[in-house]
Design a protein around this motif. Structure first.
Motif, PDB file in Angstrom:
ATOM      1  N   LEU B 271      22.697  31.496  -3.571  1.00 15.25           N
ATOM      2  CA  LEU B 271      22.009  32.285  -4.592  1.00 15.25           C
ATOM      3  C   LEU B 271      21.836  33.734  -4.146  1.00 15.25           C
ATOM      4  O   LEU B 271      21.800  34.648  -4.968  1.00 15.25           O
ATOM      5  N   ASN B 272      21.754  33.933  -2.836  1.00 10.15           N
ATOM      6  CA  ASN B 272      21.637  35.307  -2.330  1.00 10.15           C
ATOM      7  C   ASN B 272      22.853  36.160  -2.686  1.00 10.15           C
ATOM      8  O   ASN B 272      22.758  37.382  -2.744  1.00 10.15           O
ATOM      9  N   LEU B 273      23.993  35.491  -2.899  1.00  8.59           N
ATOM     10  CA  LEU B 273      25.181  36.247  -3.320  1.00  8.59           C
ATOM     11  C   LEU B 273      24.946  36.919  -4.660  1.00  8.59           C
ATOM     12  O   LEU B 273      25.501  37.983  -4.938  1.00  8.59           O
ATOM     13  N   VAL B 274      24.138  36.263  -5.500  1.00  8.48           N
ATOM     14  CA  VAL B 274      23.859  36.831  -6.823  1.00  8.48           C
ATOM     15  C   VAL B 274      22.929  38.030  -6.685  1.00  8.48           C
ATOM     16  O   VAL B 274      23.255  39.145  -7.090  1.00  8.48           O
ATOM     17  N   GLY B 275      21.770  37.790  -6.059  1.00  9.48           N
ATOM     18  CA  GLY B 275      20.780  38.857  -5.969  1.00  9.48           C
ATOM     19  C   GLY B 275      21.278  40.078  -5.222  1.00  9.48           C
ATOM     20  O   GLY B 275      20.938  41.208  -5.573  1.00  9.48           O
ATOM     21  N   LYS B 276      22.088  39.859  -4.200  1.00 11.09           N
ATOM     22  CA  LYS B 276      22.592  40.983  -3.427  1.00 11.09           C
ATOM     23  C   LYS B 276      23.994  41.410  -3.880  1.00 11.09           C
ATOM     24  O   LYS B 276      24.605  42.268  -3.248  1.00 11.09           O
ATOM     25  N   GLU B 277      24.482  40.793  -4.924  1.00 12.80           N
ATOM     26  CA  GLU B 277      25.799  41.165  -5.477  1.00 12.80           C
ATOM     27  C   GLU B 277      26.867  41.235  -4.388  1.00 12.80           C
ATOM     28  O   GLU B 277      27.598  42.214  -4.254  1.00 12.80           O
ATOM     29  N   VAL B 278      26.925  40.157  -3.633  1.00 17.15           N
ATOM     30  CA  VAL B 278      27.852  40.088  -2.499  1.00 17.15           C
ATOM     31  C   VAL B 278      29.224  39.616  -2.968  1.00 17.15           C
ATOM     32  O   VAL B 278      29.332  38.767  -3.846  1.00 17.15           O
TER      33      VAL B 278
END
Lengths: 343, 343
Positions: B271-278
Motif C-alpha cells: 500500500l505504501n507504493l500507492v501513497g508514495k507513488e513508487v
C-alpha cells in the motif's frame, strides 16, 4: 450566526471500520457575519465518500496517505456547496462551487483559494463532477490512459469494477478496444458491469474460492494491464497471470485499509515482476493536476457522445457519514457514494 | 573425438539449494571431426555462475524465468571458450569467444550465431566480460542509469551489495553523486564495500534483528532509489522508508529463489507504493540489448579512467559447479563467481 452539524475526529481507528467511537457529529455555530477577506460561507450540497478517507483516520504515517485528519477537528473531503455569503469579489451568493477540502459539515466558512466555480449553463449535472468528471473519473483516466496505456486487443483486468473508478475505467479500456474483465462482490454487480457498462465479462470474487483458477479461466491469454483497486490476495493472484511487460497501476488497495500493515495480506510472488518485467506504479491524482485539463476535455467529449455512463449512490443527510463510509467496505454499493447534505 | 565432462539436469529442484540429486556430472564424447555448417567446436575457458541459474532449475513456470533447463540435457550459462575447430569462416582456431548459452561442459560444438569474438589486442582482461562489461555490469547499469536514474544527492540503497551487480551498481551511483548504502551478509563484506568500492556506508543484514530500524538509522531522509537484488523481508522493510516517487528496479530476489512461491515471504505493505507513488519495475537484461552499446561504451570509459573496480571469485575445475552455485546463497562470496574450466 448559523447552527451547523459537523463530523469531527474523536479518536483514530488504526484497524477496522470506523465507528461512532472515532467519528462523531456535533453542532457548532458558524459565524457568517464576519467573513475574513478571501473567504466565502458555503451551504454544503454534497460530500463525496471515498475509500481514501479511511486511510486518513488511522493516525499512522504509513500506507496511502500522510495527511491524517486531526483530533477534535472537523474532517474534510471532496464536496460541493452554494455560496451564501462572500468576502471575495470572484464569488457571489448563489454560486455553486467545488472544493477538494470541503468540511464534512452543513455550513462552513472557507478560503476561496481552492474553490472551483461551476458554470450553471453548461448542462453538466452537478454529480458528474463527483464521478466521471471528478476524482474517480480522473483516477480511472490516469490508470488506463496514462499509466496502463493498453493497446487495442490487450487483456485488461479491473478490480472493484463496480465502484466509481472501476465503472469508468472499464469503459475507457473498452473505448481503446481492449478485452475488459472486472471483479466485484455480488452477482448483481457482475451482471450490471456486463450489461450496462460494457465489460466483456466479470466474476464475483466472494464466490471464487480460488482466485488463481478464476483468472486462469477469464484470462487464457494472460493479463496485460491490471488496474488495482483492492490489493492483497487479488493482486497476488494477478501476478501469477501477468504477461511480459504487463503494467499494474495501483489506484488503491481497499481490501487492506482496515488492517495495520503487519496484519495485511503479504504478496508472496513479487518475483514474477522480475521474470515478466512488470511495471507496478502507485499514483495519487493530486500529483497529476497538470493532466487534468486533458482529462476533462476528453471525458466531456465522451460524455457528450454517450460513450461513458456513470452511476451514483446518494445517501441523504449529513448524519449518513458512518454508514456511507462502512458501505464502501461491504460490497453494498454500485458507483459513486455521495452524501446529499441539503435536500 | 574428445571426452568431455558436462553437467546435466537429473531432476528439478522446486525448493532448496540444488544438490547432486539434481545436477550430475557425466562424461560424453564430443565429435569435433564432423562439425555442421555454421558451428564451431570450443574448449571452455570460463563459466559464469549466477543466481538466475537457480530459477531455471525449478521445473515451474513462475518466478524469474520461463526458460527451464530440460531434463537429461546439459545445462548452459554465460561462458567463454577458445575455438578448437571451426566450420564458420568468421571463426578460426584460437579465437576466444563469449556465449550467453555456453554448455556447462569442458568441450562443445555449438552454432556460431550467438557468439561474440573478442579482440585479444584491446587490453581488456577476459573476466571483465563476465563482470563489469558483462551481464552483472549491464544489470547494474540498467538498474542505476536507466531505471533508477537517481539525481545527485539522492539516497540510494543496494542489497546484495558485495555481489557482482551490487559492487558495480554502488560505484555507478557514486559517480552520479548519490549517497549510497549497501546491505550484505558479513562484517568483512561491509568493510570491503566501504573501503574498496566507495559505498558511503553499509550494514550486515545477518546482524540486524530489525531491518526497519536499520533503515531508519541509515536513511534518516528516506530512500529515493532501491536496487533490489534480494526481495522478501528486505523489500518489505524498504517500503516503510521510501520517499515520494521512489523507484525500485527489481534486478532479482535471491532470498526467494530456493522456495516455492507459496512459501515465500509475503510483502505486506505494498500500500505504501500507492501513497508514495513508487514505481517498482522488474527487468531482464536480454530485453535491453538495444542499450548494450551505450552501456559498453560508458563502462569501458569508466574502467579506463579507473572509476569502476571489480572483484572475481574464481573456482577451478568444472566439478566445482554445485558448490559454486550453493555459495551464491550463503553470503560466502564477494563479486563475480566464475568457474575456470581450463587451467
Amino acid at each position: 450566526m448559523l447552527e451547523s452539524r459537523e463530523w469531527y475526529l474523536a479518536a483514530y481507528a488504526a484497524e477496522g471500520i470506523p465507528t461512532s467511537d472515532h467519528l462523531k457529529l456535533r453542532t457548532v455555530v458558524v459565524d457568517i457575519d464576519s467573513i475574513p477577506d478571501g473567504h466565502v460561507a458555503l451551504e454544503t450540497l454534497f460530500i463525496s465518500v471515498d475509500p481514501y478517507m479511511r486511510t486518513r483516520l488511522t493516525g499512522l504515517q504509513d500506507g496511502i496517505s500522510l495527511h491524517q485528519f486531526q483530533l477534535n477537528q472537523v474532517i474534510n473531503g471532496f464536496g460541493a456547496g452554494r455560496v451564501i455569503r462572500s468576502n471575495d469579489s470572484n464569488y457571489k451568493e448563489g454560486d455553486v462551487v467545488l472544493s477538494p477540502f470541503s468540511p464534512v459539515a452543513e455550513y462552513c466558512v472557507i478560503p476561496s483559494g481552492f474553490l472551483r466555480k461551476l458554470d450553471p449553463t453548461n448542462g453538466i449535472p452537478l454529480l458528474d463532477y463527483f464521478n466521471t468528471l471528478g476524482p474517480p473519473g480522473f483516477a480511472a483516466w490516469l490508470g488506463i490512459e496514462v499509466l496502463g496505456d493498453p493497446k487495442p486487443g490487450s487483456n485488461v483486468f479491473i478490480s472493484a469494477a463496480s465502484g466509481a473508478v472501476g465503472l469508468c475505467a472499464g469503459q475507457l479500456a473498452k473505448i481503446r478496444g481492449c478485452r475488459v474483465i472486472g471483479s466485484t462482490g455480488t452477482d448483481e454487480k457482475v451482471k450490471l458491469i456486463k450489461e450496462k457498462f460494457g465489460y466483456d465479462d466479470g466474476f464475483n470474487y466472494n464466490k471464487e474460492t480460488d482466485l488463481d483458477a478464476a483468472l486462469s479461466k477469464y484470462f487464457p491469454n494472460g493479463i496485460d494491464v491490471y488496474l488495482d483497486n483492492v490489493g492483497g490476495k487479488m493482486l497476488e493472484a494477478v501476478l501469477n497471470h501477468v504477461n511480459l511487460h504487463a503494467r499494474i497501476p495501483l489506484c488503491g488497495m481497499i481490501s487492506q485499509y482496515n488492517k495495520v500493515w503487519t496484519e495485511r495480506e503479504g504478496v508472496r510472488n513479487l518475483l514474477n515482476l522480475v521474470g515478466k518485467e512488470v511495471k507496478m506504479e502507485g499514483f495519487i491524482i493530486s500529483s497529476y493536476l497538470d493532466r487534468f485539463e486533458d482529462f476533462a476535455k476528453q471525458m466531456e467529449s465522451y460524455l457528450k457522445d454517450g460513450k461513458i455512463k456513470s452511476k451514483n449512490k446518494i445517501n441523504f443527510g449529513i448524519e449518513r457519514l458512518l454508514d456511507s463510509l462502512a458501505s464502501l467496505f461491504s460490497s453494498s454499493n454500485i458507483g459513486k457514494v455521495v452524501i446529499q447534505v441539503k435536500a
